[in-house]
Design a protein around this motif. Structure first.
Motif, PDB file in Angstrom:
ATOM      1  N   ASP A  32      35.364  36.553  42.979  1.00 42.38           N
ATOM      2  CA  ASP A  32      34.583  37.450  42.136  1.00 42.38           C
ATOM      3  C   ASP A  32      33.294  37.868  42.831  1.00 42.38           C
ATOM      4  OD1 ASP A  32      33.666  38.962  40.038  1.00 42.38           O
ATOM      5  OD2 ASP A  32      33.271  37.297  38.694  1.00 42.38           O
ATOM      6  N   SER A  68      33.516  41.327  44.645  1.00 43.87           N
ATOM      7  CA  SER A  68      32.839  42.454  43.997  1.00 43.87           C
ATOM      8  C   SER A  68      31.712  43.027  44.856  1.00 43.87           C
ATOM      9  CB  SER A  68      32.264  42.013  42.645  1.00 43.87           C
ATOM     10  OG  SER A  68      31.202  41.082  42.833  1.00 43.87           O
ATOM     11  N   GLN A 122      35.328  37.017  37.021  1.00 48.11           N
ATOM     12  CA  GLN A 122      35.179  38.033  35.983  1.00 48.11           C
ATOM     13  C   GLN A 122      34.206  37.619  34.875  1.00 48.11           C
ATOM     14  OE1 GLN A 122      38.763  40.227  34.765  1.00 48.11           O
ATOM     15  NE2 GLN A 122      39.925  39.056  36.281  1.00 48.11           N
TER      16      GLN A 122
END
Length: 311
Positions: free
Chosen positions: A288, A292, A150
């Motif tokens: 992440d 993502s 993040q």
């Protein structure tokens, strides 16, 4: 304890909220409400902290044992908050930055070192000075480079972008500048350990990883995290003074030695890192970067190509 976090829905605040809730604290977040709360059941008060009148209206009727100010950049961000709660809170924890230190010939940076009055983080140092004089029980946290899932700053992801696509990794100079990464989970744990610690009142703590790394070494560590052989990675070194990048950012870190001594925090907060560099990078890459879908995104490598085209 009832704890207020300024922010709380991005990066540091997400991890800190989870740590504090797991420890049994009642956590309240103050933010603009643009993102969901990271833990179900956590109270969120919506507002703009830069509007001092609104801040007072929203918070003056609240009572907290401790406050974490994660996103105050300038003194004007933090002073209204302190004025509301001075004399009413047991601990005010401020997130500053190791970026306040003056560039030095002697490293690592220690908490008592001189600060740079012209640093882009000077607002944070001004805030620290204000806290010292305010009378509120305070502690300041100075992270170096923070990484982990993040992360909204392109640090480890900058390297991942190039490595997963088998591109050369352009590194300024000879790649031997030494820097320091600290995992955001370790930072959150250290911040929580400030609570109920009388020794921490009126103190500044550097928080980061427990080892340092060169730019070259960081690139190779990212390769390992991605699952590639470091020997297969092509590092290309260049002289940044030969280029006019303007405001464009060709490399994600300051081009100087930049690392800090964390022994004071380890000793006085009884804190140790859970993540070493490789395990932290693997966590960021898997949870992440891949999660993502950034490995499939279109990335602008025009600056890289400009550099590579002149070497």
């Amino acid at each position: 304890m009832r704890i207020l976090i300024m922010g709380g829905t991005r990066f540091i605040g997400v991890y800190l909220t989870k740590v504090l809730v797991q420890q049994g604290h009642e956590v309240v977040l103050f933010n603009r409400g643009n993102n969901p709360v990271p833990v179900e059941g956590v109270t969120q008060i919506q507002g703009d902290r830069r509007d001092a009148t609104q801040l007072k209206e929203k918070l003056s009727g609240e009572s907290f044992d401790a406050i974490f100010d994660n996103n105050g950049r300038e003194l004007s961000d933090t002073q209204p908050l302190v004025e509301i709660f001075n004399g009413k809170v047991n601990h005010f924890v401020y997130v500053s930055s190791a970026g306040v230190y003056l560039k030095s010939q002697q490293m690592p940076h220690r908490e008592g070192d001189a600060v740079d009055p012209n640093s882009r983080h000077k607002g944070k140092h001004h805030t620290e000075d204000y806290l010292k004089e305010s009378g509120i029980p305070w502690t300041s946290i100075r992270p170096v480079y923070i990484y982990g899932a993040q992360n909204y700053n392109d640090l480890e992801a900058w390297f991942f972008d190039r490595i997963v696509r088998d591109r050369p990794v352009p590194i300024p100079g000879n790649g031997m500048y030494i820097t320091q990464f600290g995992h955001v989970q370790d930072l959150a744990v250290a911040m929580a350990k400030v609570l109920n610690n009388e020794t921490a009142i009126g103190k500044i703590y550097n928080i980061s990883g427990d080892r340092y790394v060169t730019f070259n070494g960081l690139a190779l560590a990212c390769a390992t995290a991605v699952g590639k052989s470091p020997e297969a990675i092509k590092l290309v070194h260049y002289d940044p003074t030969k280029f006019d990048f303007g405001k464009r950012k060709a490399f994600p870190m300051r081009q100087q030695h930049f690392f800090a001594d964390i022994h004071l925090a380890q000793t006085e907060l009884n804190w140790q890192n859970e993540y070493d560099l490789i395990s932290g990078l693997k966590d960021s890459y898997q949870n992440d970067y891949l999660a993502s879908g950034r490995n499939h995104s279109e990335i602008d490598f025009s600056l890289d190509d400009e550099i590579l085209g002149k070497i």
